[in-house]
Scaffold this motif. Structure first.
Motif, PDB file in Angstrom:
ATOM      1  N   LEU A 137       0.692  -1.273   0.000  1.00 23.61           N
ATOM      2  CA  LEU A 137      -0.139   0.005  -0.035  1.00 23.61           C
ATOM      3  C   LEU A 137       0.900   1.409  -0.077  1.00 23.61           C
ATOM      4  N   ASP A 138       1.921   1.121   0.103  1.00 20.50           N
ATOM      5  CA  ASP A 138       3.050   2.359   0.189  1.00 20.50           C
ATOM      6  C   ASP A 138       2.717   3.383  -1.308  1.00 20.50           C
ATOM      7  N   ALA A 139       2.644   2.789  -2.320  1.00 21.23           N
ATOM      8  CA  ALA A 139       2.190   3.694  -3.367  1.00 21.23           C
ATOM      9  C   ALA A 139       0.863   4.437  -3.387  1.00 21.23           C
ATOM     10  N   MET A 140       0.172   3.981  -2.466  1.00 21.26           N
ATOM     11  CA  MET A 140      -1.315   4.755  -2.324  1.00 21.26           C
ATOM     12  C   MET A 140      -1.191   5.743  -0.961  1.00 21.26           C
ATOM     13  N   ALA A 141      -0.224   5.602  -0.386  1.00 22.48           N
ATOM     14  CA  ALA A 141      -0.266   6.347   0.937  1.00 22.48           C
ATOM     15  C   ALA A 141       0.259   7.676   0.720  1.00 22.48           C
ATOM     16  N   GLN A 142      -0.033   8.806   1.384  1.00 23.94           N
ATOM     17  CA  GLN A 142       0.423  10.143   1.293  1.00 23.94           C
ATOM     18  C   GLN A 142       1.777   9.933   1.506  1.00 23.94           C
ATOM     19  N   TRP A 143       2.253   9.513   2.475  1.00 21.14           N
ATOM     20  CA  TRP A 143       3.559   9.051   3.016  1.00 21.14           C
ATOM     21  C   TRP A 143       3.782   7.702   3.640  1.00 21.14           C
ATOM     22  N   HIS A 144       4.853   7.221   3.775  1.00 24.63           N
ATOM     23  CA  HIS A 144       5.292   6.032   4.574  1.00 24.63           C
ATOM     24  C   HIS A 144       6.482   6.255   5.513  1.00 24.63           C
ATOM     25  N   TRP A 145       6.391   5.911   6.481  1.00 23.90           N
ATOM     26  CA  TRP A 145       7.599   6.103   7.756  1.00 23.90           C
ATOM     27  C   TRP A 145       8.383   4.465   7.821  1.00 23.90           C
ATOM     28  N   ARG A 146       9.751   4.583   7.538  1.00 24.65           N
ATOM     29  CA  ARG A 146      10.370   3.233   7.388  1.00 24.65           C
ATOM     30  C   ARG A 146      11.158   3.185   8.833  1.00 24.65           C
ATOM     31  N   SER A 147      10.858   2.385   9.800  1.00 17.87           N
ATOM     32  CA  SER A 147      11.504   2.231  10.899  1.00 17.87           C
ATOM     33  C   SER A 147      11.372   0.760  11.520  1.00 17.87           C
ATOM     34  N   HIS A 148      12.168   0.740  12.687  1.00 20.00           N
ATOM     35  CA  HIS A 148      11.912  -0.548  13.471  1.00 20.00           C
ATOM     36  C   HIS A 148      11.016  -0.241  14.276  1.00 20.00           C
ATOM     37  N   PRO A 149      10.553  -1.520  14.987  1.00 24.36           N
ATOM     38  CA  PRO A 149       9.451  -1.529  15.888  1.00 24.36           C
ATOM     39  C   PRO A 149       9.198  -0.387  16.910  1.00 24.36           C
ATOM     40  N   ASP A 150      10.407  -0.099  17.465  1.00 27.37           N
ATOM     41  CA  ASP A 150      10.579   0.988  18.478  1.00 27.37           C
ATOM     42  C   ASP A 150      10.138   2.321  18.064  1.00 27.37           C
ATOM     43  N   GLY A 151      10.811   2.713  16.656  1.00 23.99           N
ATOM     44  CA  GLY A 151      10.577   3.813  15.955  1.00 23.99           C
ATOM     45  C   GLY A 151       9.407   4.020  15.718  1.00 23.99           C
ATOM     46  N   ILE A 152       8.696   2.950  15.149  1.00 26.23           N
ATOM     47  CA  ILE A 152       7.209   3.012  14.771  1.00 26.23           C
ATOM     48  C   ILE A 152       6.329   3.419  16.050  1.00 26.23           C
ATOM     49  N   ALA A 153       6.623   2.738  17.099  1.00 25.20           N
ATOM     50  CA  ALA A 153       6.015   3.049  18.428  1.00 25.20           C
ATOM     51  C   ALA A 153       6.188   4.563  18.903  1.00 25.20           C
ATOM     52  N   ARG A 154       7.409   4.951  18.638  1.00 23.01           N
ATOM     53  CA  ARG A 154       7.810   6.504  18.841  1.00 23.01           C
ATOM     54  C   ARG A 154       6.926   7.379  18.015  1.00 23.01           C
ATOM     55  N   LEU A 155       6.711   7.058  16.804  1.00 20.06           N
ATOM     56  CA  LEU A 155       5.798   7.960  15.847  1.00 20.06           C
ATOM     57  C   LEU A 155       4.376   7.799  16.366  1.00 20.06           C
ATOM     58  N   GLY A 156       4.011   6.477  16.739  1.00 21.79           N
ATOM     59  CA  GLY A 156       2.552   6.740  17.477  1.00 21.79           C
ATOM     60  C   GLY A 156       2.268   7.436  18.719  1.00 21.79           C
ATOM     61  N   HIS A 157       3.393   7.421  19.508  1.00 18.35           N
ATOM     62  CA  HIS A 157       3.353   8.439  20.776  1.00 18.35           C
ATOM     63  C   HIS A 157       3.348   9.811  20.345  1.00 18.35           C
ATOM     64  N   ALA A 158       4.205   9.917  19.097  1.00 15.94           N
ATOM     65  CA  ALA A 158       4.134  11.540  18.609  1.00 15.94           C
ATOM     66  C   ALA A 158       2.963  11.846  18.390  1.00 15.94           C
ATOM     67  N   VAL A 159       2.194  11.318  17.616  1.00 14.31           N
ATOM     68  CA  VAL A 159       0.854  11.483  17.055  1.00 14.31           C
ATOM     69  C   VAL A 159      -0.131  11.479  18.449  1.00 14.31           C
ATOM     70  N   ALA A 160       0.011  10.741  19.182  1.00 13.48           N
ATOM     71  CA  ALA A 160      -0.620  10.928  20.564  1.00 13.48           C
ATOM     72  C   ALA A 160      -0.455  12.154  21.239  1.00 13.48           C
ATOM     73  N   HIS A 161       0.754  12.639  21.220  1.00 10.32           N
ATOM     74  CA  HIS A 161       1.083  13.887  21.988  1.00 10.32           C
ATOM     75  C   HIS A 161       0.358  14.944  20.999  1.00 10.32           C
ATOM     76  N   ALA A 162       0.610  14.988  19.776  1.00  8.63           N
ATOM     77  CA  ALA A 162      -0.208  16.090  18.961  1.00  8.63           C
ATOM     78  C   ALA A 162      -1.656  16.236  19.300  1.00  8.63           C
TER      79      ALA A 162
END
Length: 903
Positions: free
Chosen positions: A441-466
């Motif tokens: 689905l990457d080609a259909m996404a507005q953007w995609h973030w490539r990271s390891h699981p802890d990095g993905i978790a940090r993105l999620g927490h950053a969204v929650a903080h926003a």
């Protein structure tokens, strides 16, 4: 207000008007038999085949009217139509006659014979005599791989195949070539169809151009297949199936429509993964002894098991691929303190957190339709195509909703497929994806973030903080992360139907905690609940979490401390759950091993092996990823001693004077009474005493033939059909099938007079694309909650350590479908270590064919695979591959050249 009447008139009868829908949909919904080819409920209208011609009149005085295509005509108030007038009926006859001029008329040898929409429509239009006597156009067929066969000469150019494959499923290797009378639907050259949804072409095609190749290799006519409603066992989505059996073998699997789960389509893993049931190496009889196993009579095997349990210290290991009833029977037989869930500590923690989110978090549990109707989505860590393919197909449709909104603003009907696509162009609904590696689905996404699981978790927490400043932000110094998170938060806040997708793909509790943080922060910011979809790994993952039980790690500790006298393993390959050394130690501390399973008895050998029935040979229940409990019904009674695992355990309980009931209904009631979360499972399907007009429901269609001939090698008389005490179905043709309003879970096959193909489903729906007339099968047990008072989890701290992540493959990671020869051709090559090229260069491994992977209590030497699409801090290991046991993911590891290379 409009002065138009609120009704339309069809052949003199008034019906409610609905300008948002077309006449073909409404006519079919009202029960009219109107022929069509190119239209499909999920594909919209393009008016390509001209088969649904009707006459529309300007007013009451208009006696001539004009011919219009029903699929392209909105049901405006006051519109008047005739389906039966002479001119439209003649046009429909003419269209079908021209379509048939080049058709080979090979129904007797076509795999779709008796299951063919073209046959139905030909009969419906009255075209029964062929006048064309000239040379037919012919095409060369293609080899499209092990799943789908190709016979292009049967094509009627309805364009359904490319519209489904390319526009709906996102495939790129099936196209339309040529023009006029020489249109060709296929690939540029022979080769395997790449889409993991290619098997749907078999049902989408209204004739026999695309057919089921494994079914064709061992062919039986549709009307000679015994069928029952079933559930896919290859992931947690719980797609509904219609398996067909003949001569004791599953011959094919068709999609069984379910509005909230799989709609009209299956993935190829669900359609073709059934071959494990037909495996000649499967255990058919009870076996005793390890070195030289000997066959036992079922009664002797049961007595042996009962004697061992009576000695005490018998421990049971359940399984997320076994039914609720089987897991509960083992737990009830041995006692809750003697029952273990059959998964490691880490996996059980993931399962429990997923259950907590779907039960208590401030979310709405997303159905298939909810996913498709969302207008923005955030995917945290999930590679849906490889972990939950049907959800990927739904999320792909979600990206079209901006186009539908633009169409509504332009007053273009949303069912006018080509017009909507022209309006949308490349504009899509917002989709954000964060994963360790590339997804479909990457080609259909507005953007995609490539990271390891802890990095993905940090993105999620950053969204929650926003979303909620009270949520703890990730560590400072991550400007890009916070910028991306702010964009996601703004999009979710602006959306009307936001969706959050996560799951077990990363095998990371941190990712699931971040998912919970986003859901809680959104609820606190808006007071609304966003939709949540979790992709879980196995058919009954949530069910085993609801049943509870200790983990395999605790079992190993218990074995180390005091040993185990008798270990009973239920439908579970422990090699997939535990590291090899830990499993070996467990078995060394176990005096006797009892295995109840339907898979071939690979090592380790069992002291007693009881042959279990598969999902097609037994009746039971699963809880899917969204918390819906569903009943699967035994399709056929197998030869040999195979029986449902719960049945083995019920008989054992009787020998021990313990009460587990005498049949499935009694066991289900006890399970529902014991586990509060499962109290609703009694309503998932009718009980065994359910009757229609005083009769059972036949598994065999009314045209079923050859019953006596099939048994002629045993008896020339007709043998009495097997009795089924556990469902309302009979193993025969006798019974009632004609009632359309019966519970959907009591419909074994889709057939209606004049409608022999799967298109007959329109006769059983309350509305086109809606639920069955008897309601959707199954009962949802989880609905989310309003608990937003809990504390946010802390974001994981940054680390430079390499982290192991699973790399999933739709045709290689799942245990049961791995045994399908047709799917193995498209599966994983084998165990390996995947690294980003930059990481391999940094570690000095880029030129090494083999690398050594080390972690505490772990050392493996594996081939190296370089993947530029992989996050540089991730070490990818293929999930579910032989040679890689459990407990390998989420580890901080060290990589170095092998000792031989160092020397």
């Amino acid at each position: 207000m409009s002065d138009k009447p609120a009704y339309i008139v069809i052949d003199g009868t008034k019906h409610p008007a609905d300008p948002s829908r077309n006449l073909l949909e409404i006519a079919l919904e009202l029960g009219y038999d109107l022929p069509y080819f190119c239209w499909h409920p999920e594909l919209g209208s393009v008016g390509a085949c001209r088969q649904c011609a009707v006459t529309q009149y300007a007013d009451d005085q208009d006696e001539r009217g004009r011919i219009v295509m029903a699929c392209m005509t909105p049901c405006q108030g006051g519109a008047r139509f005739s389906l039966d007038d002479a001119q439209s009926a003649e046009m429909r006859r003419s269209v079908i006659e021209f379509l048939m001029t080049n058709h080979p008329h090979d129904c007797p040898v076509c795999e779709e014979g008796g299951n063919c929409h073209l046959q139905d429509m030909t009969q419906m239009t009255g075209h029964s005599y062929r006048r064309y006597r000239h040379t037919k156009r012919t095409h060369r067929n293609q080899d499209l791989g092990p799943l789908v066969a190709h016979e292009m000469n049967r094509c009627i150019a309805c364009y359904r195949c490319v519209r489904y494959y390319r526009d709906y499923a996102g495939g790129h290797d099936l196209e339309v070539f040529g023009a006029h009378n020489h249109v060709y639907f296929g690939r540029a050259q022979d080769g395997i169809l790449e889409s993991p949804f290619a098997g749907n072409l078999v049902e989408v095609c209204p004739t026999g151009v695309f057919t089921d190749k494994p079914y064709g290799d061992s062919y039986t006519r549709k009307w000679d297949l015994q069928q029952a409603p079933s559930v896919c066992a290859h992931c947690a989505v719980g797609c509904n199936l219609m398996p067909g059996e003949r001569y004791g073998r599953i011959k094919r699997v068709e999609n069984r429509y379910h509005e909230a789960i799989n709609g009209y389509f299956l993935c190829d893993r669900g359609r073709y993964g059934y071959a494990y049931t037909n495996d000649p190496q499967r255990p058919r009889h009870a076996l005793s002894g390890r070195a030289e196993a000997k066959a036992l009579e079922p009664r002797a095997a049961l007595q042996q098991l009962a004697d061992w349990i009576a000695e005490g210290d018998a421990i049971g290991v359940g399984s997320p691929r076994a039914s609720l009833e089987s897991n509960h029977a083992l737990r009830a037989l041995l006692g809750a303190e003697q029952f273990y869930r059959g998964e490691s500590r880490g996996t059980c923690a993931l399962d429990d957190l997923a259950l907590e989110l779907l039960r208590d978090a401030p979310v709405q549990v997303a159905t298939l339709r909810d996913i498709e109707n969302a207008d923005s989505a955030l995917v945290l860590g999930e590679d849906l195509l490889n972990t939950a393919p049907r959800l990927e197909l739904a999320l792909r449709q979600m990206t079209r909703n901006l186009g539908f909104e633009l169409a509504r603003q332009a007053h273009v009907p949303t069912w006018q497929d080509q017009s909507v696509r022209l309006l949308a162009q490349q504009q899509r609904s917002a989709l954000f994806i964060a994963t360790p590696a590339t997804t479909s689905l990457d080609a259909m996404a507005q953007w995609h973030w490539r990271s390891h699981p802890d990095g993905i978790a940090r993105l999620g927490h950053a969204v929650a903080h926003a979303l909620d400043p009270a949520a703890p932000p990730p560590a400072s110094g991550q400007r890009e992360l916070m910028s991306r998170a702010g964009e996601i938060a703004d999009t979710l806040l602006a959306a009307k139907r936001p969706l959050l997708v996560s799951g077990h793909a990363c095998q990371s509790l941190a990712v699931l905690h971040a998912t919970a943080a986003v859901a809680r922060a959104y609820h606190r910011a808006t007071g609304r609940r966003l939709h949540l979809a979790l992709a879980l790994p196995e058919a009954n993952t949530l069910g085993t979490a609801m049943l509870g039980g200790a983990t395999l790690d605790e079992l190993c500790h218990r074995a180390d401390a005091a040993g185990i006298r008798t270990l009973i393993v239920l439908e579970n390959d422990l090699r997939r759950r535990l590291p090899e050394a830990q499993l070996r130690q467990l078995l060394e501390r176990t005096e006797r091993l009892v295995v109840i399973d339907h898979l071939p008895p690979d090592t380790p050998d069992a002291d007693l092996l009881l042959p279990a029935a598969t999902v097609f040979e037994a009746t039971g229940s699963f809880v899917n990823h969204a918390g819906r409990v569903q009943r699967f019904v035994q399709t056929f009674s197998p030869e040999g001693d195979q029986r449902a695992s719960w049945c083995w355990l019920q008989h054992t309980a009787r020998l021990l004077d313990r009460d587990l009931g005498l049949d499935l209904d009694a066991l289900t009631k006890d399970c529902a009474a014991t586990h509060p979360l499962l109290s609703g499972m009694l309503q998932a399907a009718p009980a065994a005493d359910f009757r229609l007009g005083g009769a059972r429901i036949p598994r065999q269609p009314h045209r079923y033939s050859g019953r006596t001939a099939m048994q002629a090698h045993r008896d020339i008389h007709e043998i009495q059909p097997t009795k089924d005490p556990d469902s309302a179905f009979s193993f025969s043709m006798e019974g009632v099938t004609t009632t359309m309003d019966k519970p959907a879970s009591a419909v074994p096959l889709v057939w209606f007079p004049r409608w022999n193909s799967p298109q007959a489903i329109n006769k059983f729906q309350s509305e086109i694309g809606g639920p069955w007339r008897g309601g959707n099968p199954g009962i949802p047990l989880l609905h989310g909650g309003t608990d937003d008072h809990g504390d946010y989890a802390e974001p994981p701290a940054p680390s430079s350590a390499l982290q192991t992540v699973p790399l999933w493959h739709v045709f290689g990671s799942e245990e049961l479908s791995n045994r399908s020869p047709a799917l193995r051709e498209r599966g994983l090559a084998g165990a390996c270590v995947a690294l980003h090229p930059d990481t391999a260069d940094r570690l000095g491994l880029a030129s090494e064919p083999l690398v050594q992977l080390e972690a505490p209590h772990l050392s493996l030497i594996l081939p190296l695979q370089l993947r530029a699409d992989l996050d540089p801090q991730s070490v990818g290991l293929p999930a579910g591959v032989e040679g890689l046991g459990g407990g390998l993911f989420g580890l901080a590891v060290t990589l170095r050249p092998t000792p031989e290379a160092q020397a």
